[in-house]
Design an enzyme around this catalytic site. Structure first.
Site, PDB file in Angstrom:
ATOM      1  N   GLU A 270       0.822  -1.202   0.000  1.00  0.00           N
ATOM      2  CA  GLU A 270       0.000   0.000   0.000  1.00  0.00           C
ATOM      3  C   GLU A 270       0.866   1.267   0.000  1.00  0.00           C
ATOM      4  O   GLU A 270       0.443   2.314  -0.477  1.00  0.00           O
ATOM      5  CB  GLU A 270      -0.915  -0.010   1.238  1.00  0.00           C
ATOM      6  CG  GLU A 270      -2.347   0.372   0.932  1.00  0.00           C
ATOM      7  CD  GLU A 270      -3.294   0.111   2.094  1.00  0.00           C
ATOM      8  OE1 GLU A 270      -4.182  -0.723   1.943  1.00  0.00           O
ATOM      9  OE2 GLU A 270      -3.137   0.741   3.160  1.00  0.00           O
ATOM     10  N   HIS A 291       7.706 -26.756  -1.096  1.00  0.00           N
ATOM     11  CA  HIS A 291       7.103 -27.880  -1.812  1.00  0.00           C
ATOM     12  C   HIS A 291       5.932 -27.437  -2.673  1.00  0.00           C
ATOM     13  O   HIS A 291       5.163 -28.264  -3.147  1.00  0.00           O
ATOM     14  CB  HIS A 291       6.692 -28.958  -0.800  1.00  0.00           C
ATOM     15  CG  HIS A 291       7.891 -29.511  -0.068  1.00  0.00           C
ATOM     16  ND1 HIS A 291       8.476 -30.711  -0.384  1.00  0.00           N
ATOM     17  CD2 HIS A 291       8.645 -28.971   0.924  1.00  0.00           C
ATOM     18  CE1 HIS A 291       9.530 -30.903   0.401  1.00  0.00           C
ATOM     19  NE2 HIS A 291       9.652 -29.855   1.205  1.00  0.00           N
ATOM     20  N   LYS A 405     -14.350   0.741  -3.540  1.00  0.00           N
ATOM     21  CA  LYS A 405     -15.399   1.197  -2.615  1.00  0.00           C
ATOM     22  C   LYS A 405     -16.462   1.997  -3.371  1.00  0.00           C
ATOM     23  O   LYS A 405     -17.654   1.800  -3.177  1.00  0.00           O
ATOM     24  CB  LYS A 405     -14.806   2.104  -1.528  1.00  0.00           C
ATOM     25  CG  LYS A 405     -13.946   1.383  -0.527  1.00  0.00           C
ATOM     26  CD  LYS A 405     -13.604   2.321   0.614  1.00  0.00           C
ATOM     27  CE  LYS A 405     -12.453   1.819   1.434  1.00  0.00           C
ATOM     28  NZ  LYS A 405     -11.899   2.808   2.338  1.00  0.00           N
TER      29      LYS A 405
HETATM   30  O1  PA5 Z   1      -3.568   1.301   6.092  1.00  0.00           O
HETATM   31  C1  PA5 Z   1      -4.616   1.838   5.871  1.00  0.00           C
HETATM   32  O2  PA5 Z   1      -4.751   3.057   5.934  1.00  0.00           O
HETATM   33  C2  PA5 Z   1      -5.832   1.020   5.514  1.00  0.00           C
HETATM   34  O3  PA5 Z   1      -5.521  -0.325   5.415  1.00  0.00           O
HETATM   35  C3  PA5 Z   1      -6.895   1.188   6.573  1.00  0.00           C
HETATM   36  O4  PA5 Z   1      -6.378   0.817   7.811  1.00  0.00           O
HETATM   37  C4  PA5 Z   1      -8.134   0.347   6.243  1.00  0.00           C
HETATM   38  O5  PA5 Z   1      -8.630   0.693   4.977  1.00  0.00           O
HETATM   39  C5  PA5 Z   1      -9.203   0.527   7.287  1.00  0.00           C
HETATM   40  O6  PA5 Z   1      -9.558   1.861   7.400  1.00  0.00           O
HETATM   41  P1  PA5 Z   1     -10.277   2.398   8.692  1.00  0.00           P
HETATM   42  O7  PA5 Z   1      -9.374   2.193   9.847  1.00  0.00           O
HETATM   43  O8  PA5 Z   1     -10.530   3.843   8.413  1.00  0.00           O
HETATM   44  O9  PA5 Z   1     -11.555   1.623   8.839  1.00  0.00           O
END
Ligand code: PA5
Length: 420
Positions: A270, A291, A405
């Site tokens: 990310e 394996h 989303k």
């Molecule tokens: O690292 C990040 O920012 C994301 O993975 C969020 O943690 C994830 O989308 C969850 O978001 P939130 O904590 O707002 O529900």
């Protein structure tokens, strides 16, 4: 402290590496100044009052709950699950369950079935407070809490970790009176495991969060002036990428590190995968995956490198037993520790893969403990930020996560997202 080792003479040009390393070292200051760089000095600047409340809440949960259901997705759950599982699972009598990390009715149904009629509490974690997966799971589990304990009883069993001032979860927590913990504004989800996001679950699972923070602080001190070994790892990744090694496989030899791999993949995937750039993070747990994936790694397309996470300390627990005959041909291993055989398999794998054209990096933690996990987490957070800056991307945003989303909301008919 975390050690980083590599022997990449045949893959890496020294002058390119030196230049990348100098660049990575300079980015430590940039990370500290970044609006989302709150994790950099977190190990010395965390909220002590909240930290004490986390420990009190964990003690309460251990006393009144057979289960703690941690509701959250992505950065809101991967870190604490990684730590708890890497350290061998819950130490106390409260078992941690996970919900709201998918939209699967089967997965949530399994959590409800496991709780059954037993006592439980809920740790709902969402920085935005509006993410669909945890919000849906929270509604379902809240209904179960209310059915079992009544409205007032349910409130006492809900712990909410969210934004300090805004969002649906924040507003609900204020209205209902849930005990609240804060996701700091300057720390994004995937860098938040050492905040309340991760600490409440880790403490409730019976682990020493003081030691975890001490380990992170020790590592911070080791890398804060010039990036230390974290900068070396970050620089090397970028030098390898420049030669089209664009897949990194995190490899370890402990099945209980499988969730740690998932945390690491989110952190790097990310943070770096944007603007058409990045190193694709993959993982294996060996020797199991030797394996299944071993063939590809040894002889497949030569665009991948491997990073081994290793535990230096020996684990004397099980030896190969004596046998009066040698029908299985294992006499040569009699009396040897399994840990020794596992470490030998690790060394053999590194040598074989290197010989097969796979650059091999090693990250070594001194032992498997809360302190060492704190150090390992901090090491990867720092390397990830330095590596992403060196790649030329923002380590702290995730604009691409919004695309699915938006489309899901259109298809579900969420107000404001009507389909065009
Ligand atoms: O690292 C990040 O920012 C994301 O993975 C969020 O943690 C994830 O989308 C969850 O978001 P939130 O904590 O707002 O529900």
């Amino acid at each position: 402290m975390i050690d980083f080792k590599c022997n990449l003479g045949k893959f890496v040009d020294t002058s390119e590496y030196d230049a990348k390393l100098a660049e990575a070292r300079n980015y430590v200051a940039r990370a500290q100044q970044d609006a989302f760089g709150g994790w950099v000095n977190l190990p010395i600047r965390y909220d002590r009052e909240e930290f004490a409340r986390i420990k009190q809440a964990a003690a309460r949960i251990q006393a009144d709950s057979k289960y703690l259901v941690c509701i959250g997705i992505g950065g809101s759950y991967l870190g604490h699950r990684a730590v708890i599982e890497a350290l061998g699972g819950e130490r106390g009598k409260t078992k941690i369950l996970y919900a709201g990390n998918s939209l699967s009715a089967r997965a949530l149904g399994a959590v409800l079935a496991e709780i059954g009629e037993d006592d439980f509490s809920v740790n709902v974690i969402s920085k935005s407070g509006t993410t669909t997966e945890p919000a849906v799971a929270f509604r379902v589990l809240k209904q179960k809490l209310i059915a079992k304990y009544g409205e007032e009883g349910a409130v006492k069993r809900i712990y909410a970790t969210t934004d300090a001032v805004k969002g649906a979860l924040h507003d609900e927590a204020q209205a209902k009176g849930y005990e609240c913990f804060v996701v700091p504004d300057n720390i994004g989800g995937r860098y938040s495991v050492l905040t309340a996001v991760g600490l409440l679950a880790i403490a409730a699972a019976g682990f020493d969060i003081d030691a975890l923070m001490d380990g992170a602080e020790e590592e911070r001190a080791a890398v804060i002036s010039d990036g230390g070994k974290a900068a070396e790892y970050a620089a090397l990744r970028n030098v390898l990428l420049a030669q089209d090694y664009n897949i990194e496989i995190m490899a370890n030899f402990e099945p209980q590190f499988a969730q740690f791999n998932e945390w690491w993949k989110q952190l790097f995937g990310e943070s770096e995968g944007k603007d058409g750039r990045g190193i694709y993070p993959a993982s294996v747990v060996n020797s199991t995956d030797l394996h299944s994936m071993g063939q590809y790694i040894q002889e497949g397309r030569r665009n991948l490198f491997e990073t081994f996470v290793e535990i230096a300390a020996d684990y004397a627990a099980l030896q190969v037993p004596q046998s009066h005959d040698d029908l299985d041909g294992l006499s040569y291993l009699e009396g040897k520790e399994l840990d020794y055989i596992n470490k030998t398999a690790n060394a053999a794998t590194r040598e074989a893969h290197l010989a097969g054209g796979v650059p091999v990096l090693e990250i070594v933690m001194p032992e498997l403990s809360e302190r060492a996990m704190g150090g390992l987490i901090y090491f990867f957070e720092m390397s990830c930020a330095l590596s992403a800056y060196a790649l030329g991307v923002n380590p702290f945003d995730q604009p691409g996560v919004e695309a699915y989303k938006r489309r899901m909301f259109e298809l579900l008919g969420k107000p404001g997202y009507e389909q065009v």
